[in-house]
Design a protein around this motif. Structure first.
Motif, PDB file in Angstrom:
ATOM      1  N   GLY A 119       0.970  -1.140  -0.061  1.00 15.37           N
ATOM      2  CA  GLY A 119       0.070   0.088  -0.113  1.00 15.37           C
ATOM      3  C   GLY A 119       1.005   1.016   0.037  1.00 15.37           C
ATOM      4  O   GLY A 119       1.709   1.290   0.887  1.00 15.37           O
ATOM      5  N   HIS A 120       0.804   2.177  -0.772  1.00 16.32           N
ATOM      6  CA  HIS A 120       1.397   3.388  -0.989  1.00 16.32           C
ATOM      7  C   HIS A 120       0.381   4.550  -0.981  1.00 16.32           C
ATOM      8  O   HIS A 120      -0.411   4.597  -2.003  1.00 16.32           O
ATOM      9  CB  HIS A 120       2.523   3.391  -2.032  1.00 16.32           C
ATOM     10  N   LYS A 121       0.409   5.632  -0.150  1.00 17.62           N
ATOM     11  CA  LYS A 121      -0.233   6.574  -0.181  1.00 17.62           C
ATOM     12  C   LYS A 121       0.206   7.706  -1.110  1.00 17.62           C
ATOM     13  O   LYS A 121       1.409   7.885  -1.221  1.00 17.62           O
ATOM     14  CB  LYS A 121      -0.426   7.120   1.220  1.00 17.62           C
ATOM     15  N   GLU A 122      -0.840   8.279  -1.639  1.00 17.35           N
ATOM     16  CA  GLU A 122      -0.413   9.455  -2.601  1.00 17.35           C
ATOM     17  C   GLU A 122      -0.220  10.537  -1.574  1.00 17.35           C
ATOM     18  O   GLU A 122      -0.760  10.676  -0.594  1.00 17.35           O
ATOM     19  CB  GLU A 122      -1.726   9.644  -3.521  1.00 17.35           C
ATOM     20  N   ALA A 123       0.604  11.287  -2.178  1.00 16.91           N
ATOM     21  CA  ALA A 123       0.846  12.711  -1.308  1.00 16.91           C
ATOM     22  C   ALA A 123      -0.490  13.638  -1.285  1.00 16.91           C
ATOM     23  O   ALA A 123      -1.161  13.854  -2.415  1.00 16.91           O
ATOM     24  CB  ALA A 123       2.013  13.469  -1.936  1.00 16.91           C
ATOM     25  N   ALA A 124      -0.795  13.723  -0.042  1.00 15.64           N
ATOM     26  CA  ALA A 124      -2.011  14.627   0.281  1.00 15.64           C
ATOM     27  C   ALA A 124      -1.687  16.018   0.861  1.00 15.64           C
ATOM     28  O   ALA A 124      -0.526  16.199   1.173  1.00 15.64           O
ATOM     29  CB  ALA A 124      -2.885  13.792   1.118  1.00 15.64           C
ATOM     30  N   GLU A 125      -2.724  16.553   0.805  1.00 15.32           N
ATOM     31  CA  GLU A 125      -2.768  17.950   1.244  1.00 15.32           C
ATOM     32  C   GLU A 125      -2.386  17.914   2.818  1.00 15.32           C
ATOM     33  O   GLU A 125      -2.485  16.925   3.526  1.00 15.32           O
ATOM     34  CB  GLU A 125      -3.839  18.580   1.220  1.00 15.32           C
ATOM     35  N   GLU A 126      -1.357  18.913   3.397  1.00 17.21           N
ATOM     36  CA  GLU A 126      -1.100  19.113   4.693  1.00 17.21           C
ATOM     37  C   GLU A 126      -2.258  19.152   5.722  1.00 17.21           C
ATOM     38  O   GLU A 126      -3.146  20.064   5.410  1.00 17.21           O
ATOM     39  CB  GLU A 126      -0.073  20.136   4.731  1.00 17.21           C
ATOM     40  N   ARG A 127      -2.266  18.378   6.746  1.00 15.94           N
ATOM     41  CA  ARG A 127      -3.426  18.417   7.792  1.00 15.94           C
ATOM     42  C   ARG A 127      -3.003  18.693   8.912  1.00 15.94           C
ATOM     43  O   ARG A 127      -1.812  18.222   9.301  1.00 15.94           O
ATOM     44  CB  ARG A 127      -4.391  17.253   7.441  1.00 15.94           C
ATOM     45  N   LYS A 128      -3.842  19.350   9.606  1.00 11.63           N
ATOM     46  CA  LYS A 128      -3.307  19.592  11.136  1.00 11.63           C
ATOM     47  C   LYS A 128      -4.255  18.792  11.886  1.00 11.63           C
ATOM     48  O   LYS A 128      -5.311  18.948  12.239  1.00 11.63           O
ATOM     49  CB  LYS A 128      -3.313  20.950  11.372  1.00 11.63           C
ATOM     50  N   TYR A 129      -3.652  17.590  12.566  1.00 16.11           N
ATOM     51  CA  TYR A 129      -4.307  16.732  13.449  1.00 16.11           C
ATOM     52  C   TYR A 129      -4.307  16.945  14.742  1.00 16.11           C
ATOM     53  O   TYR A 129      -3.089  17.235  15.306  1.00 16.11           O
ATOM     54  CB  TYR A 129      -4.003  15.309  13.249  1.00 16.11           C
ATOM     55  N   LEU A 130      -5.338  16.829  15.675  1.00 12.32           N
ATOM     56  CA  LEU A 130      -5.477  16.865  17.101  1.00 12.32           C
ATOM     57  C   LEU A 130      -4.899  15.391  17.569  1.00 12.32           C
ATOM     58  O   LEU A 130      -4.407  15.414  18.673  1.00 12.32           O
ATOM     59  CB  LEU A 130      -6.728  17.583  17.719  1.00 12.32           C
ATOM     60  N   HIS A 131      -5.735  14.493  16.963  1.00 14.08           N
ATOM     61  CA  HIS A 131      -5.348  13.116  17.372  1.00 14.08           C
ATOM     62  C   HIS A 131      -5.368  12.475  15.734  1.00 14.08           C
ATOM     63  O   HIS A 131      -6.293  12.433  15.137  1.00 14.08           O
ATOM     64  CB  HIS A 131      -6.320  12.377  18.088  1.00 14.08           C
ATOM     65  N   GLN A 132      -4.276  11.364  15.516  1.00 17.30           N
ATOM     66  CA  GLN A 132      -4.400  10.759  14.419  1.00 17.30           C
ATOM     67  C   GLN A 132      -4.280   9.459  14.688  1.00 17.30           C
ATOM     68  O   GLN A 132      -3.101   8.665  14.961  1.00 17.30           O
ATOM     69  CB  GLN A 132      -3.011  11.088  13.485  1.00 17.30           C
ATOM     70  N   GLY A 133      -5.443   8.693  14.919  1.00 15.24           N
ATOM     71  CA  GLY A 133      -5.408   7.267  15.355  1.00 15.24           C
ATOM     72  C   GLY A 133      -5.492   6.370  14.100  1.00 15.24           C
ATOM     73  O   GLY A 133      -5.378   5.083  14.227  1.00 15.24           O
TER      74      GLY A 133
END
Length: 159
Positions: free
Chosen positions: A76-90
């Motif tokens: 699995g390879h993720k495409e480059a996505a927009e920058e996000r600001k996570y408060l929690h990334q689970g």
């Protein structure tokens, strides 16, 4: 004395009927086992199996399935996505590679992606030439009697 946990051997192989082959492939395999992505291996019937990987967040074009030299590899390879600001990334959103050793005659027949689960269907198809055969035993005593007579006549002629 420490006991050896063999559970990693069973969860990375599909269709093995012989423990020796399983141990051999485990010893020659990778030494690091990643827990991502989580997966299940299910026996659907005597010769059918399914591997289900939890690949939430991945789409078809970000997944790759290959079989080479008896090893099933899922990447699995993720495409480059927009920058996000996570408060929690689970939810894991990372590239992965998961390998499964396949036993002889196990073939991948299908792969489906639905509701964040990638299900790969496998079938164990033993060639007819490799399947055990039952040999009928004849009860005809004339065959044995004929051979015994031939031996007796050769013995009497020699005397």
């Amino acid at each position: 004395m420490n006991s050896i946990d063999l559970s990693p051997l069973y969860r990375n192989s599909v269709g093995y009927d012989r423990l020796a082959s399983l141990l051999n492939s485990a010893l020659s395999g990778e030494t690091t086992l990643s827990g991502y992505p989580p997966y299940n291996i299910e026996a659907l019937s005597e010769n059918r199996y399914a591997i289900t990987l939890a690949v939430a967040g991945f789409v078809h074009k970000e997944l790759d399935i290959q079989v080479e030299n008896g090893v099933l590899t899922v990447r699995g390879h993720k495409e480059a996505a927009e920058e996000r600001k996570y408060l929690h990334q689970g939810i894991a959103n990372r590239t992965f590679e998961r390998k499964f050793n396949l036993a002889d005659y196990v073939e991948v027949t299908d792969a489906n992606l639905s509701d964040g689960l990638l299900t790969i269907t496998l079938v164990k198809e033993i060639p007819e030439a490799m399947k055990p055969k039952t040999i009928a035993i004849n009860e005809n005593s004339q065959v044995l009697g004929h051979k015994a007579e031939g031996i007796e006549s050769q013995t009497s002629e020699a005397a």
